[in-house]
Design an enzyme around this catalytic site. Structure first.
Site, mmCIF file in Angstrom:
data_model
loop_
_atom_site.group_PDB
_atom_site.id
_atom_site.type_symbol
_atom_site.label_atom_id
_atom_site.label_comp_id
_atom_site.label_asym_id
_atom_site.label_seq_id
_atom_site.Cartn_x
_atom_site.Cartn_y
_atom_site.Cartn_z
ATOM 1 N NE ARG A 44 -4.204 1.689 0.598
ATOM 2 C CZ ARG A 44 -5.091 2.092 -0.299
ATOM 3 N NH1 ARG A 44 -4.899 1.843 -1.578
ATOM 4 N NH2 ARG A 44 -6.180 2.730 0.074
ATOM 5 C CB THR A 95 -9.017 -1.849 -8.038
ATOM 6 O OG1 THR A 95 -9.054 -0.615 -7.323
ATOM 7 C CG2 THR A 95 -8.144 -2.816 -7.277
ATOM 8 C CD GLU A 117 -9.013 5.532 -4.909
ATOM 9 O OE1 GLU A 117 -9.911 6.178 -4.361
ATOM 10 O OE2 GLU A 117 -8.945 4.297 -4.795
ATOM 11 C CG ASP A 159 -8.507 5.021 -1.026
ATOM 12 O OD1 ASP A 159 -9.464 5.519 -1.654
ATOM 13 O OD2 ASP A 159 -7.969 3.950 -1.357
ATOM 14 C CB SER A 202 -7.246 -0.453 0.906
ATOM 15 O OG SER A 202 -7.647 -1.143 -0.255
ATOM 16 C CB SER A 203 -12.622 -1.491 0.003
ATOM 17 O OG SER A 203 -13.173 -0.484 0.821
#
Length: 581
Positions: free
Chosen positions: A116, A401, A421, A441, A466-467
């Site tokens: 990340r 993504t 993103e 984010d 993040s998801s």
């Protein structure tokens, strides 16, 4: 040079669409095929006996299979696929972004890698303020201030050290060949370019994505990216360090500084970046162990919460496209998102009560809030710990993504989700690749309406929540499902729905990923536009649901182990392809 491949099994998610000019005429805010979404049984499942590669683009899947045919591992195939995706799907991922990587090896078990992005060291809490006011999301997204320190190359290299078989440089061959020899603009890429007029605002993206008249390159146009090929040659020869120092690092810093709303990325930020090996997060659920990336990703923990809540409801006996199924699934989503927004962020900066959030009694208590015939509307976060307090944070997370699932013949498995993103990231292009805008984010304002600091506020060195939800489901110590999806915050309901389909409703992998999408992210109950589930709108409204129909352009890619072999699930909403041996 041509990319040579010899597929044993081929499945195109939208393969026929690659030849259909009419697909390119669609606005990409509508980039799904409503007919494809209307039934979960519209495509045949594909099974392979030894190995499987599933990605969002045929050329990436072919690159992955090529590595397997050359004796490579699932890790080798995943990395080669990703390097191609950064070329042919630049709107979604690339070396200028980040990601989360989950790997299983028979001898060492599950490992996970956090690539990340991080906040530059010079940042402050008011990062997204301009002239004393919080910037609009659109302003922030397309600016230098949105650019985090890219983490993908460090993470890929770290995973290769642990699980690669082929030489690092060999993994770059397919992407270099395609970048130099060119690849055809697909309908999806064409339409996404057309749907992002901001690409014309920056010289590098305008020159690459648009023709001399400022129009998107037509479908079938052969696009070359020799700058990207040269970057890949350097990275192949010198490793990830070449990305984080020297000329390439200086060029990235200069591009961010030159943006009209300049960022603060520095060469020292790049030099100091490290990808992290993290302990995977797992939860026992019925006869399986649900495993995935731990925070700062909120994806797996939220998916686990949803499954843990749903087992206390009668959803198993409901038709997958019924109002009853949509109701229970949406209510579970509301509860999970309320907790996600309140409690999950970078664990280096806040204490994330992940075990308390997944405790069986806590999930049972959350499920007890669901009424059989009435929506709760907006869920409040729970109190996983007795003394816990929460700040609200509804940070947008946009859906650009990609996800790669790979399994090799020796039992190694990779589930990997990567991103820049929003579509085309920050729109800042450096040497043929795009820089991310992942820092949006974070909460744009550090405090909520009650003046409480958000756990997901901007802080130097911090990784944004993040998801992304790369997951591997285990049974008796071995993988039985590898799954993940793009989709911004909708990744969570996408992955939860696929797992619900396979583990609760006993659908095969293809049926599960082809289900019409629905769910709630703790606002409206969302139904996939043009899909058969929209027929349930009236019944849901009668139960108090605020219903919203909208496109759900997922890209859920699954490998499932069955008695027949490895079974692929390829999302019909994208151009994906499953290839196996």
């Amino acid at each position: 040079m041509r990319l040579h491949w010899k597929p044993r099994v081929v499945l195109g998610a939208l393969a026929v669409a690659l030849a259909l000019p009419t697909q390119a005429k669609q606005n990409l805010s509508q980039h799904l095929n409503p007919e494809a979404a209307s039934s979960y049984a519209q495509r045949d499942k594909v099974v392979s006996s030894k190995s499987m590669v599933v990605t969002a683009h045929p050329l990436a899947s072919r690159a992955g299979l090529r590595m397997l045919e050359q004796g490579g591992s699932a890790v080798d195939a995943a990395i080669a696929s990703q390097l191609v995706l950064g070329l042919v799907e630049p709107q979604s991922s690339g070396v200028g972004g980040g990601g989360f990587l989950l790997m299983f090896q028979p001898k060492s078990g599950l490992l996970s890698y956090d690539g990340r992005e991080t906040v530059p060291a010079a940042s402050s809490l008011d990062r997204f303020e301009l002239d004393g006011k919080t910037m609009s999301f659109k302003q922030a997204v397309n600016s230098g201030r949105s650019v985090g320190v890219p983490g993908l190359m460090r993470a890929l290299e770290l995973m290769h050290q642990d699980g690669g078989v082929l030489p690092w440089a060999q993994l770059f061959d397919p992407a270099i060949e395609l970048a130099e020899g060119g690849f055809e603009v697909s309908p999806r890429l064409h339409a996404l370019i057309a749907d992002n007029p901001e690409l014309a605002d920056k010289a590098a993206t305008r020159a690459y994505f648009l023709d001399g008249q400022g129009k998107p390159w037509p479908v079938g146009h052969r696009l070359h990216n020799k700058e990207y090929a040269q970057v890949l040659r350097v990275l192949a020869k010198y490793g990830a360090q070449a990305f984080y120092s020297g000329d390439l690092a200086r060029d990235m810093v200069a591009a961010v500084e030159a943006d009209p709303i300049a960022g603060d990325l520095t060469e020292s930020d790049l030099r100091d970046y490290r990808a992290l090996r993290r302990e995977p997060l797992c939860m026992d659920w019925q006869q399986w162990a649900l495993c995935g990336m731990a925070p700062p990703s909120s994806g797996p923990i939220s998916v686990m919460q949803m499954l843990g809540i749903l087992q206390h409801t009668p959803i198993a006996s409901a038709n997958p496209q019924s109002a009853e199924a949509i109701h229970y699934f949406s209510e579970a989503g509301r509860l999970a998102f309320a907790d996600r927004d309140a409690w999950v962020a970078d664990p280096a900066f806040v204490s994330v009560p992940q075990q308390a959030l997944l405790a069986p009694e806590y999930l049972k208590s959350r499920a007890a809030l669901i009424q059989a015939d009435r929506s709760m509307g907006h869920a409040q976060p729970g109190k996983p710990l007795a003394d816990s307090q929460a700040a609200t944070d509804n940070t947008p997370e946009l859906p650009s993504t990609t996800h790669v699932s790979v399994a090799d013949a020796n039992g190694q498995v990779v589930s990997m989700t990567t991103s820049v993103e929003s579509a085309f990231g920050s729109k800042i292009m450096v040497r043929g690749f795009l820089l991310n805008n992942q820092l949006t984010d974070f909460a744009l304002s550090p405090k909520d309406e009650m003046g409480r600091l958000s756990v997901n506020r901007v802080e130097p060195g911090k990784r944004p929540r993040s998801s992304m939800a790369p997951m591997i489901v285990m049974q008796d110590g071995r993988p039985v499902i590898a799954v993940g999806s793009p989709g911004g915050s909708a990744i969570i309901p996408y992955v939860a729905q696929a797992l619900t389909g396979m583990l609760i409703w006993n659908l095969d992998a293809q049926e599960a990923v082809s289900l019409p999408h629905y769910g709630s992210r703790n606002w409206a109950t969302e139904l996939e536009a043009g899909a058969s589930v929209t027929e349930q709108s009236q019944a849901l409204r009668a139960m108090g649901h605020e219903v919203r129909e909208q496109p759900f352009p997922s890209g859920t890619h699954v490998i499932r182990w069955t008695k027949e072999g490895l079974e692929a699930g390829v999302d019909p909403r994208r151009e994906g392809l499953a290839l196996g041996q």
